[in-house]
Design a protein around this motif. Structure first.
Motif, PDB file in Angstrom:
ATOM      1  N   GLY A 160     -13.435  -5.244  11.614  1.00 50.80           N
ATOM      2  CA  GLY A 160     -13.153  -6.277  10.797  1.00 50.80           C
ATOM      3  C   GLY A 160     -11.688  -6.679  10.275  1.00 50.80           C
ATOM      4  N   GLU A 161     -11.670  -7.421   9.240  1.00 46.22           N
ATOM      5  CA  GLU A 161     -10.188  -7.668   8.535  1.00 46.22           C
ATOM      6  C   GLU A 161      -9.727  -6.427   7.872  1.00 46.22           C
ATOM      7  OE1 GLU A 161      -7.036 -10.381   8.816  1.00 46.22           O
ATOM      8  OE2 GLU A 161      -9.080 -10.460   9.695  1.00 46.22           O
ATOM      9  N   VAL A 162      -8.471  -6.358   7.995  1.00 44.23           N
ATOM     10  CA  VAL A 162      -8.126  -4.904   7.224  1.00 44.23           C
ATOM     11  C   VAL A 162      -6.848  -5.538   6.328  1.00 44.23           C
ATOM     12  CG1 VAL A 162      -6.875  -2.770   7.288  1.00 44.23           C
ATOM     13  CG2 VAL A 162      -8.698  -3.366   8.916  1.00 44.23           C
ATOM     14  N   PHE A 163      -6.943  -5.117   4.886  1.00 41.28           N
ATOM     15  CA  PHE A 163      -5.811  -5.612   4.062  1.00 41.28           C
ATOM     16  C   PHE A 163      -5.480  -4.508   3.489  1.00 41.28           C
ATOM     17  CE2 PHE A 163      -9.268  -8.723   3.983  1.00 41.28           C
ATOM     18  CZ  PHE A 163      -8.604 -10.162   4.192  1.00 41.28           C
ATOM     19  N   ASP A 164      -3.980  -4.010   4.068  1.00 37.53           N
ATOM     20  CA  ASP A 164      -3.356  -2.780   3.468  1.00 37.53           C
ATOM     21  C   ASP A 164      -2.488  -3.166   2.544  1.00 37.53           C
ATOM     22  OD1 ASP A 164      -1.530  -4.324   5.692  1.00 37.53           O
ATOM     23  OD2 ASP A 164      -0.257  -2.440   5.251  1.00 37.53           O
ATOM     24  N   TRP A 165      -2.174  -2.106   1.691  1.00 40.90           N
ATOM     25  CA  TRP A 165      -1.134  -2.233   0.588  1.00 40.90           C
ATOM     26  C   TRP A 165      -0.122  -1.022   0.724  1.00 40.90           C
ATOM     27  CZ3 TRP A 165      -1.225   1.308  -3.181  1.00 40.90           C
ATOM     28  CH2 TRP A 165      -2.390   2.248  -3.138  1.00 40.90           C
ATOM     29  N   ARG A 166       1.102  -1.251   0.130  1.00 44.42           N
ATOM     30  CA  ARG A 166       2.015  -0.111  -0.041  1.00 44.42           C
ATOM     31  C   ARG A 166       2.343   0.226  -1.500  1.00 44.42           C
ATOM     32  NH1 ARG A 166       5.517   0.597   4.622  1.00 44.42           N
ATOM     33  NH2 ARG A 166       5.042  -1.341   6.109  1.00 44.42           N
TER      34      ARG A 166
ATOM     35  N   HIS B 102      -2.978  -4.750  -6.297  1.00 42.23           N
ATOM     36  CA  HIS B 102      -3.801  -5.882  -6.691  1.00 42.23           C
ATOM     37  C   HIS B 102      -3.790  -7.031  -5.817  1.00 42.23           C
ATOM     38  CE1 HIS B 102      -5.169  -3.946 -10.512  1.00 42.23           C
ATOM     39  NE2 HIS B 102      -3.683  -3.631 -10.588  1.00 42.23           N
ATOM     40  N   ALA B 103      -2.532  -7.364  -5.185  1.00 37.27           N
ATOM     41  CA  ALA B 103      -2.815  -8.445  -4.350  1.00 37.27           C
ATOM     42  C   ALA B 103      -3.524  -8.286  -3.151  1.00 37.27           C
ATOM     43  CB  ALA B 103      -1.180  -8.611  -3.795  1.00 37.27           C
ATOM     44  N   ALA B 104      -3.681  -7.081  -2.590  1.00 40.75           N
ATOM     45  CA  ALA B 104      -4.461  -6.658  -1.585  1.00 40.75           C
ATOM     46  C   ALA B 104      -6.103  -7.173  -1.981  1.00 40.75           C
ATOM     47  CB  ALA B 104      -4.393  -5.286  -1.063  1.00 40.75           C
ATOM     48  N   PHE B 105      -6.494  -6.779  -3.218  1.00 37.93           N
ATOM     49  CA  PHE B 105      -7.927  -6.798  -3.642  1.00 37.93           C
ATOM     50  C   PHE B 105      -8.018  -8.172  -3.758  1.00 37.93           C
ATOM     51  CE2 PHE B 105      -7.937  -2.418  -4.979  1.00 37.93           C
ATOM     52  CZ  PHE B 105      -9.414  -1.960  -5.064  1.00 37.93           C
TER      53      PHE B 105
END
Length: 364
Positions: free
Chosen positions: A71-77, A83-86
């Motif tokens: 599926g699609e993966v939303f990563d964050w640093r 919050h932007a990834a959520f």
């Protein structure tokens, strides 16, 4: 990646759009790989229909790639925050209701979901989600057996070296070393190694200042973790000698433990088992020393359903695994607990533990 169809079915059964998993036993079951639960949000969302999606800390992307997630993966640093990834995750999913693991998902993760999508309905799906683990597969049972075998070999090693005058902490350290020497991936939990009056505390901590004496009860409650599964075993011994009282208490606990095997079969309830086991203790001269229920489920977690206690009408089914651990405890004196890991079979039950339970004197 393993099939997520059973989680999709949970979503349909709960009449929600999706199920969310966070690192923990259900997450590990779904993706066949352990991930840490820490301050960084990490979750997978599995819709009743349609592809799954995941929110993954950037530093975990390399490990997540090994899962084969489609599926699609939303990563964050860390530098940017999550919050932007959520927001990107919830916009992509376009769902209105979500079942989460009420005993595992932390507040700040569910709060981030609500901030990203204020109209998202979040419900506690813990019972249904974790319920997928209640009936063990053949693969699960084999993994449990490996963890149990490791644990029993480690205990045998340690008993050979028990000496009068050792501290509880020294014996505990020897046990931990033996577990890893026997190829444990980890400890299932911090072991309980207790002697003398400390054995009367069901969740005792090993002491550095108490030296084992002749006549002491010596209790081990411990387990290896291997391939994601945990063993949980207790044996109580006596050091150098045993008093008449110690022998009588031990034989009473052993009789209660054996009663658990006698009554366990598909169709009986957790209440029925605890009632029979505790009934043996209540009929003894030591009824005032009862402190605990009979046991709990065992698998990827050390404590999971079913809970073997009076009032729990959950019916036992083939493939369930539970701990049969009656005990008697008198503060300022001593305690005895004997614990086996029990598999419910088609016609009855089978002990996955095999370490001897006859009263044994150890130490020199």
């Amino acid at each position: 990646m393993s099939s997520l169809s059973d989680y999709r079915q949970v979503a349909r059964d709960l009449s929600v759009d999706a199920v969310a998993l966070v690192p923990g036993p259900n997450f590990n079951r779904a993706f066949k790989k352990p991930f840490m639960s820490h301050e960084r949000p990490f979750l997978a969302v599995i819709p009743a229909n349609g592809p799954a999606a995941a929110l993954v800390p950037n530093l975990e992307l390399g490990s997540w790639a090994l899962v084969g997630f489609e599926g699609e993966v939303f990563d964050w640093r860390d530098q940017d925050g999550y919050h932007a990834a959520f927001s990107a995750l919830t916009k992509h999913l376009n769902i209105r209701s979500l079942a989460v693991e009420g005993q595992v998902m932390r507040f700040f993760v569910s709060d981030a979901l609500k901030k990203a999508q204020p109209d998202l309905e979040i419900i506690d799906g813990e019972k249904a989600i974790s319920g997928l683990r209640v009936i063990k597969t053949e693969e699960d049972i084999a993994a449990l057996q490996v963890a149990i075998d490791i644990s029993e070999r480690a205990l045998a090693r340690v008993l050979e070296g028990v000496e009068i005058g050792q501290t509880e902490k020294q014996i505990e350290q020897a046990l931990v070393q033996a577990l890893f020497a026997e190829s444990a991936d980890d400890q299932a939990f911090t072991p309980i190694v207790a002697a003398g009056d400390n054995t009367a505390r069901p969740h005792a901590k090993a002491r550095t200042d108490y030296r084992v004496k002749k006549g002491d009860a010596l209790l081990f409650d411990f387990g290896a973790r291997k391939n994601g599964f945990a063993a949980d075993i207790t044996r109580t011994f006596f050091v150098g000698d045993v008093s008449d009282e110690g022998r009588a208490v031990y034989e009473t606990v052993l009789a209660a433990n054996l009663k658990g095997f006698d009554v366990t079969k598909p169709g009986v309830t957790a209440h029925d088992i605890d009632d029979a086991v505790t009934g043996v203790l209540e009929a003894s001269p030591f009824a005032d020393r009862i402190r605990t229920k009979t046991g709990h489920g065992l698998g990827r977690e050390v404590h999971e359903a079913p809970y073997i206690m009076r009032g729990n009408t959950e019916v036992m089914r083939e493939g369930m695994v539970w701990t049969n651990e009656p005990g008697l405890y008198q503060l300022d004196n001593f305690g005895v607990r004997i614990e086996d890991d029990v598999l419910v079979t088609e016609t009855g039950c089978r002990s996955l533990t095999s370490f001897p339970k006859t009263l044994t004197i150890v130490g020199r």
